[in-house]
Design a protein around this motif. Structure first.
Motif, PDB file in Angstrom:
ATOM      1  N   PRO A 117      13.953   5.317   4.275  1.00 40.70           N
ATOM      2  CA  PRO A 117      14.220   5.047   5.677  1.00 40.70           C
ATOM      3  C   PRO A 117      12.918   5.164   6.498  1.00 40.70           C
ATOM      4  CG  PRO A 117      15.705   6.939   4.707  1.00 40.70           C
ATOM      5  CD  PRO A 117      14.999   6.321   3.422  1.00 40.70           C
ATOM      6  N   GLU A 118      12.890   4.415   7.427  1.00 43.23           N
ATOM      7  CA  GLU A 118      11.863   4.747   8.736  1.00 43.23           C
ATOM      8  C   GLU A 118      12.000   6.013   9.159  1.00 43.23           C
ATOM      9  OE1 GLU A 118       9.228   2.781   9.479  1.00 43.23           O
ATOM     10  OE2 GLU A 118       9.613   1.913   7.526  1.00 43.23           O
ATOM     11  N   PRO A 119      11.054   6.857   9.562  1.00 50.20           N
ATOM     12  CA  PRO A 119      11.422   8.265  10.137  1.00 50.20           C
ATOM     13  C   PRO A 119      11.203   8.179  11.534  1.00 50.20           C
ATOM     14  CG  PRO A 119       9.193   8.145   9.182  1.00 50.20           C
ATOM     15  CD  PRO A 119       9.587   6.704   8.696  1.00 50.20           C
ATOM     16  N   PHE A 120      12.220   7.433  12.475  1.00 47.85           N
ATOM     17  CA  PHE A 120      12.185   7.712  13.654  1.00 47.85           C
ATOM     18  C   PHE A 120      12.856   8.821  13.884  1.00 47.85           C
ATOM     19  CE2 PHE A 120      12.368   2.873  13.139  1.00 47.85           C
ATOM     20  CZ  PHE A 120      11.372   2.669  14.137  1.00 47.85           C
ATOM     21  N   THR A 121      12.094   9.747  14.811  1.00 44.97           N
ATOM     22  CA  THR A 121      12.542  10.903  15.147  1.00 44.97           C
ATOM     23  C   THR A 121      13.720  10.865  16.263  1.00 44.97           C
ATOM     24  OG1 THR A 121      10.314  11.561  15.343  1.00 44.97           O
ATOM     25  CG2 THR A 121      11.263  12.900  16.162  1.00 44.97           C
ATOM     26  N   GLY A 122      14.643  11.694  15.916  1.00 48.13           N
ATOM     27  CA  GLY A 122      15.884  11.598  16.540  1.00 48.13           C
ATOM     28  C   GLY A 122      16.835  10.304  16.423  1.00 48.13           C
ATOM     29  N   GLY A 123      16.291   9.476  15.388  1.00 44.47           N
ATOM     30  CA  GLY A 123      16.910   8.180  15.467  1.00 44.47           C
ATOM     31  C   GLY A 123      18.560   8.354  15.210  1.00 44.47           C
ATOM     32  N   CYS A 124      19.512   7.198  15.421  1.00 44.17           N
ATOM     33  CA  CYS A 124      20.778   7.390  15.276  1.00 44.17           C
ATOM     34  C   CYS A 124      20.974   6.467  13.709  1.00 44.17           C
ATOM     35  CB  CYS A 124      21.749   6.898  16.385  1.00 44.17           C
ATOM     36  SG  CYS A 124      21.470   7.840  17.913  1.00 44.17           S
ATOM     37  N   SER A 125      20.307   5.595  13.663  1.00 46.14           N
ATOM     38  CA  SER A 125      20.092   4.915  12.412  1.00 46.14           C
ATOM     39  C   SER A 125      18.697   4.720  11.706  1.00 46.14           C
ATOM     40  CB  SER A 125      20.732   3.548  12.726  1.00 46.14           C
ATOM     41  OG  SER A 125      21.744   3.534  13.367  1.00 46.14           O
TER      42      SER A 125
END
Lengths: 309, 309, 309, 309
Positions: D292-300
């Protein structure tokens, strides 16, 4: 060449290329001059302001109408955020937005449409680039539009609630609306051409609002040019009649207005509240003011146009 | 509670809560009334327009100054695109934009700042939400601002090129600028408070422009309220002096102006061209018009304010 | 033509045009074949995963390094939002993001760079358009990359903490790193070329990280091609050495790698955790897997590459 | 409390709170351990990769399905742009994107759904904020998912082309699909639950794809938990059956899966190509990998999941 010989001849005959100098990028905005401003100031009676803008939000009419034209999506960067962490200190609400430049009420940049390799006034279409947008005839070149506005209320003049979808407005229709308005149009006036189509948007029928639509047509191009209007705005999504009168000349009004006349024009103007006020007191002229957002190189300019009656 | 007892007392004494009704969301915009409009119209002399907006592009002063506040990024959806595929047919340039709502010249929504659980006029701060933004006191509530504007040219009044970074403007400074302007400020006037800080932005020194900055201060809050100004705009990024006079009361001018006074205010106004014209003919009043973009629930409203002299 | 005769000759000599068919859009990804997969699977020892991706957020190295390349801005569409309004019902957190496609760890689409009118494999550069992005050699064509990865730890091989900014890596340097790794590189292997530059990013020195940077160079192009590597990734922002060895051949490694070799390559890979593990047990090979996000027409593909050791 | 006593009891009985420590934010991803990896590696036969991701573009199923969830809009920052201005020098294609994080194939962050004031594992829902997104249980916490995947082909098991819209999958259905797959599900396996709904998306019927949809239900929650699955993915927009079995417990599967079980789950997985291959050779297990793409704080987390058969 997609335009028929007749339309090419029309385009040539209404052309304003060179009229305001070889480097001009403002087109008919030049006509909204000091005299126009004075006419506008003189038209103020009650001093009441009526905005002609639609709300900028996800209910925008831009919903898949054209590739990539997305409705304004405004999201919060912070909600009652106290950056100091001290209770009771200033708490901020901040936001950001992404939107098609033409998502709401907007004025077309003159470089929005090109054909035959050129923009308005002979600027080459190569001046439209990915990095810089419109290096000529961009949104930031439009400038302040402040003069006399006149509501051309077509449904009122024609005795209908609103024009039919797909109806191509004629010069006679416009003349009837001028007569109803009891004004003499003079060069530099701003024509607010009401079709009533905006009623569909108010009713929540976004798809109905977008297509099909009544609008300006090949029948009105010379009329617009002959009156030397400073700007012509409509209460529709497409501006001109849709479906087109002739698919082989799709978007012909955009082509000739923007590229040949250099006609300042815009869409998604909400004339419903204004029309109600004009009908009530029989006064169809007003101070028109619109200050387009100066997006550098923009293809359209979001704007909140205001009638001061 | 972050505000000292003295500041709390000041906030209470300048409060406009309830003044225009319990449901009001426009604050001092209410003061820009018909009389203000008439004053503005009466101030038009040459009819020349001077925009006070900075360009909306990647050179915006919004570059990391606050979390997530990004400069306008405008990209092309199409470049000379002929949707029919027919050579010579209408070719479109279209674009989209993403930007912090406060990226350029903007007016703060009254709900931009809260403290102690409340927005202006006692609206609870819970009216700021992720889904809807500001359900009270949002950008779309500001409405048309059209009245008399007065340039308060602080550097000219104080005999400097521009105010020093970190300089806290005083009431006496403002009085000096009013004297220079040779006008009598009356309720509903729009004060354009020039510090000269915008010169740094013009010189390309974005970081210098953003911080540190001269600005309004605790010394000017009562002055602003006593004059019942319709709006107060500045040519800085922060609006108020930065660094703060007291870190324990950071952003105190925002707090009291927006929440307690309901003061319409805005930032990143470019007063340099206007100041040059005012200095040339000695006339500091003009018709001020600004039509904020109606973003539903917005925390700030992008705007292109115009002085008509 | 900006490339010198020598570089043109080099470009021609390493070209892979036509090697995988005239319509190929995957370049050296074709080399990461079944044998490569088996080598990768065979390299799994402890089964421990080490991600090579940097976080996607506002601290991204993309901060003005190139026009319009903005750091990921992720904002909330809803926060604990109960759409039913019923207390205790499912409450949703949702978000949206805007970012340069190359904002974080990414793989270049082969059509990211063109010269002389062509993309990789002779696809005309006119296949890059505003409406569709890369209609050839776009991000969605890269496909799954899963094979044997080898860490080429240049600082470890050269006995330094990290390479100097502006250092042009040589073939001998790469040979030294291969020797340190105690592996024999074979066609289809994925080379993870560590310079140590990522340490600056970890230390918060984003500007230092971005420029100047060590990197691949004209000295390494033939080496890369001779080894028929499936992919070559680096822990820098620019990929190749910056400032360029010769300003007249700026971005020459991009030019020849992407257009002529069809070399799958990528940037902003974080090899620091991986390097620590390899140094600890002396094993420099691993299962490399990277599944680029399939953005249709994308010029880069965000990716979270993983080493399984 | 929206959940009935029976559902509350179910939620309590399947809870994994504390199972992997009080600070855990990964939930069932913990089950995809070394043994799971070995099972996955052992399931590789032909070595052929099959992506389960849908394209990321404007045809995305995210088109107004939920407020603000916009389809990926990717625009060009530059097109064959030679920054040096020298003809023949490197010309760049660059782009940017704006999209709902859940616009395409994605994995839900465990903090995507809360109820009763809590996220998974008792993390308070106040950890979801506008500035930081999910400070607990965000997208960047999911980590690498690499183990054995099993296709649970419900239509094949039930002898239909695809499940009916609105069909609530039962435990017996899942058992039938396991039987068809001829595998024994063990803890840490990744279940790819095919309903066939994705066929509608392939046929261009985006609205049909989004609503109504077959899906997991209250009948399957205990089954999922009893099998201790590492992850459960579906080929639908909603994940669970829609319309809900009981409007008073809308999104109940999300509630109990994400908050109580800490179940890694995701949507918009395209199982059509995989199903064809599994049907052809009768092998329903494979190496599943998703980073999964590591978006900081991401909801998805956007993800490109791959089956290696």
């Amino acid at each position: 060449m997609a335009l028929s010989p007749e339309l090419q001849e029309l385009a040539a005959s209404v052309s304003n290329w060179g009229r305001w100098g070889d480097r001009d990028e403002r087109g008919t905005a030049n006509l909204i001059d000091d005299a126009a401003l004075r006419r506008g100031l003189g038209a103020v009676r009650s001093g009441r302001h009526v905005s002609m803008a639609i709300p900028l939000d996800q209910k925008s009419p831009q919903q898949g109408g054209a590739p990539g034209r997305i409705a304004p999506l405004r999201t919060m960067l912070s909600i009652n955020q106290t950056y100091t962490g001290l209770d009771g200190d200033a708490a901020f609400n901040d936001d950001t937005v992404v939107m098609a430049m033409s998502a709401g009420t907007h004025i077309d940049a003159l470089g929005h449409v090109t054909y035959g390799g050129f923009m308005y006034n002979g600027h080459p279409d190569s001046k439209a680039t990915a990095v810089d947008g419109l290096k000529r005839c961009g949104a930031e070149k439009i400038g302040t539009l402040m003069g006399r506005g006149v509501l051309l209320d077509l449904p009122a003049a024609l005795g209908v609630a609103r024009l039919e979808p797909g109806y191509a407005v004629t010069a006679a229709d416009l003349d009837a609306a001028v007569e109803l308005a009891k004004v003499e149009l003079v060069p530099g006036d701003v024509a607010c051409v009401r079709t009533g189509q905006m009623q569909l948007f108010h009713e929540g029928d976004t798809q109905g609002y977008n297509h099909d639509t009544p609008g300006l047509s090949t029948h009105t191009i010379r009329w617009v040019r002959d009156h030397d209007l400073g700007a012509v705005f409509t209460d529709t999504y497409v501006y001109e009649v849709w479906p087109p009168q002739d698919w082989a000349a799709m978007m012909v009004v955009h082509m000739i207005h923007l590229r040949d006349i250099g006609q300042i024009q815009g869409q998604n103007f909400d004339f419903e509240p204004l029309a109600a006020e004009c009908a009530a007191d029989g006064v169809y002229e007003f101070l028109f003011s619109a200050h387009p957002e100066p997006f550098t190189g923009g293809c359209s300019a979001p704007v909140n146009p205001v009638a001061t009656r």
